[in-house]
Design an enzyme around this catalytic site. Structure first.
Site, short mmCIF file in Angstrom:
data_model
loop_
_atom_site.label_atom_id
_atom_site.label_comp_id
_atom_site.label_asym_id
_atom_site.label_seq_id
_atom_site.Cartn_x
_atom_site.Cartn_y
_atom_site.Cartn_z
N SER A 33 0.84 -1.19 0.00
CA SER A 33 0.00 0.00 0.00
C SER A 33 0.88 1.24 0.00
O SER A 33 2.05 1.18 -0.40
CB SER A 33 -0.94 -0.03 1.21
OG SER A 33 -1.94 0.96 1.09
N ASN A 34 0.36 2.38 0.41
CA ASN A 34 1.12 3.62 0.44
C ASN A 34 0.63 4.48 1.60
O ASN A 34 -0.28 4.09 2.34
CB ASN A 34 0.99 4.35 -0.90
CG ASN A 34 -0.45 4.67 -1.23
OD1 ASN A 34 -1.09 5.47 -0.58
ND2 ASN A 34 -1.00 3.99 -2.23
N HIS A 35 1.22 5.67 1.75
CA HIS A 35 0.97 6.49 2.94
C HIS A 35 -0.26 7.39 2.86
O HIS A 35 -0.44 8.26 3.71
CB HIS A 35 2.19 7.37 3.23
CG HIS A 35 3.39 6.60 3.67
ND1 HIS A 35 3.39 5.80 4.79
CD2 HIS A 35 4.63 6.48 3.13
CE1 HIS A 35 4.59 5.25 4.93
NE2 HIS A 35 5.35 5.63 3.93
N ALA A 100 -4.75 7.54 -3.99
CA ALA A 100 -3.40 7.08 -4.32
C ALA A 100 -3.52 5.60 -4.68
O ALA A 100 -3.42 4.72 -3.82
CB ALA A 100 -2.47 7.28 -3.12
#
Ligand code: CTP
Ligand code: CA
Length: 223
Positions: A33-35, A100
């Site tokens: 995943s991402n932030h 995102a």
């Protein structure tokens, strides 16, 4: 118009917002995943609601509450977000893609937990659908707004995405700047329109940025 004056300038308009990260499973206990915190996308949804729009929020997994009044659809993966957006975009006048979205997913998801073994582990990833790019091809007269979170070559990268995905406006976001990007309550962005014009905004709350985005969307829509 703007942050202080709660006008109803979005009354009668339908706004679709994507927000948050996506999560791409590796096995039953792990993911890529991402932030993304979802704060910017949720702020856009909230601002549109305050201005009288009908809002659908397609959101990846985040830890914040959705704004009251939005139709909320929770998704996990990019493929799920893609399916939800492609089946609903037709009803909307304005689409703001703040999510995102993970660019790649695992070629195959392990059915059982992957056990630790050798010194190296290689995961094979395959490309996810590009939701914004696909919408750009079918959008017709709908207004399509994207985000471009960058660590370098901000304006060049953002302008390329604006053109290649046939967006009407892109929000260029240098995530390395203090007071901008993931997790924080403020942001520093530049709004770039299809005609090449650009608005450089100072550091603002994400709510403030959301309202400025909506101001410019309306000015594009009203010619
Ligand atoms: N986007 C999308 N679907 C994807 C990837 C991105 O809809 N699979 C959207 C994002 O929501 C954003 C815009 O496209 O509005 C730009 O996303 P970004 O990740 O900056 O662009 P990419 O084309 O994926 O390029 P890169 O990650 O290589 O910078
Ligand atoms: Ca990407």
């Amino acid at each position: 118009k703007g942050i202080l004056n709660k006008s109803n300038d979005y009354e009668g308009l339908k706004v679709l917002v994507t927000a948050g990260p996506t999560r791409e499973p590796i096995d039953p206990v792990r993911y890529i995943s991402n932030h993304s915190s979802g704060k910017m996308g949720y702020a856009v949804a909230k601002a549109a609601l305050e201005r009288g729009a009908c809002v659908k929020l397609v959101t990846g997994p985040v830890n914040i509450a959705p704004p009251p009044g939005a139709e909320v659809v929770c998704v996990t993966t990019a493929v799920e977000m893609h399916n939800e957006v492609m089946k609903s975009y037709g009803d909307f006048d304005i689409i703001v893609m703040v999510a995102a979205v993970a660019d790649y997913r695992c070629a195959s998801v392990a059915e059982r937990k992957i056990k630790k073994s050798g010194e190296k582990l290689t995961l094979e990833l395959v490309k996810n659908p590009d939701i914004a790019a696909e919408l750009g091809k079918v959008k017709g007269s709908r207004i399509l707004v994207g985000f471009s979170a960058e660590t370098d070559n901000l304006l060049e990268n953002a302008a390329l995405k604006l053109a290649s995905k046939n967006m009407d406006m892109i929000v260029a976001n240098d995530v390395t700047m203090e007071g901008a990007g993931f997790g924080v309550d403020t942001n520093i962005v530049k709004l770039i329109k299809r005609d090449g014009s650009r608005i450089d905004l100072p550091v603002m709350s994400k709510e403030g940025v959301a309202h400025r985005i909506l101001d410019e969307v309306l000015s594009i829509k009203n010619g």
